[in-house]
Design a protein around this motif. Structure first.
Motif, short mmCIF file in Angstrom:
data_model
loop_
_atom_site.label_atom_id
_atom_site.label_comp_id
_atom_site.label_asym_id
_atom_site.label_seq_id
_atom_site.Cartn_x
_atom_site.Cartn_y
_atom_site.Cartn_z
N LYS A 189 -17.77 86.83 5.73
CA LYS A 189 -18.89 86.52 5.10
C LYS A 189 -19.67 87.44 4.55
O LYS A 189 -20.43 87.41 3.54
CB LYS A 189 -19.59 85.59 6.03
N GLN A 228 -19.15 80.32 -1.31
CA GLN A 228 -17.99 79.92 -0.77
C GLN A 228 -17.18 79.41 -1.65
O GLN A 228 -16.06 79.70 -1.61
CB GLN A 228 -18.11 78.98 0.75
N GLY A 231 -15.39 78.36 4.17
CA GLY A 231 -16.36 77.81 5.15
C GLY A 231 -15.63 77.75 6.46
O GLY A 231 -16.17 78.03 7.42
N GLU A 271 -14.88 81.12 7.82
CA GLU A 271 -16.05 81.79 8.05
C GLU A 271 -16.98 81.19 9.59
O GLU A 271 -17.57 81.93 10.14
CB GLU A 271 -17.07 81.56 7.00
#
Length: 66
Positions: free
Chosen positions: A8, A18, A33, A36
């Protein structure tokens, strides 16, 4: 620092959302996502795509191999 935080931070430092990173890495829109947030464990192949899209010289920069 774990994979999720490192990835990230690199993504944000490069100025990607993203969605932009997913598109650049040719991955599904939710994949970044999920990685992360730790919802989805990624494969080495996926990490290689992300590293290439982020222009990180080696996968070790993302996963912090020591």
């Amino acid at each position: 620092m774990n994979l999720q935080v490192t990835m990230k931070r690199i993504r944000e430092a490069k100025g990607f959302t993203q969605m932009e990173l997913a598109k650049k890495a040719v991955l599904g829109s939710s994949t970044i996502g999920e990685i992360e947030t730790g919802v989805n464990a990624s494969t080495v192949k996926t990490l290689e795509k992300i590293a290439k899209a982020l222009k990180v010289p080696a996968i070790s920069k993302i996963i912090r191999i020591e």
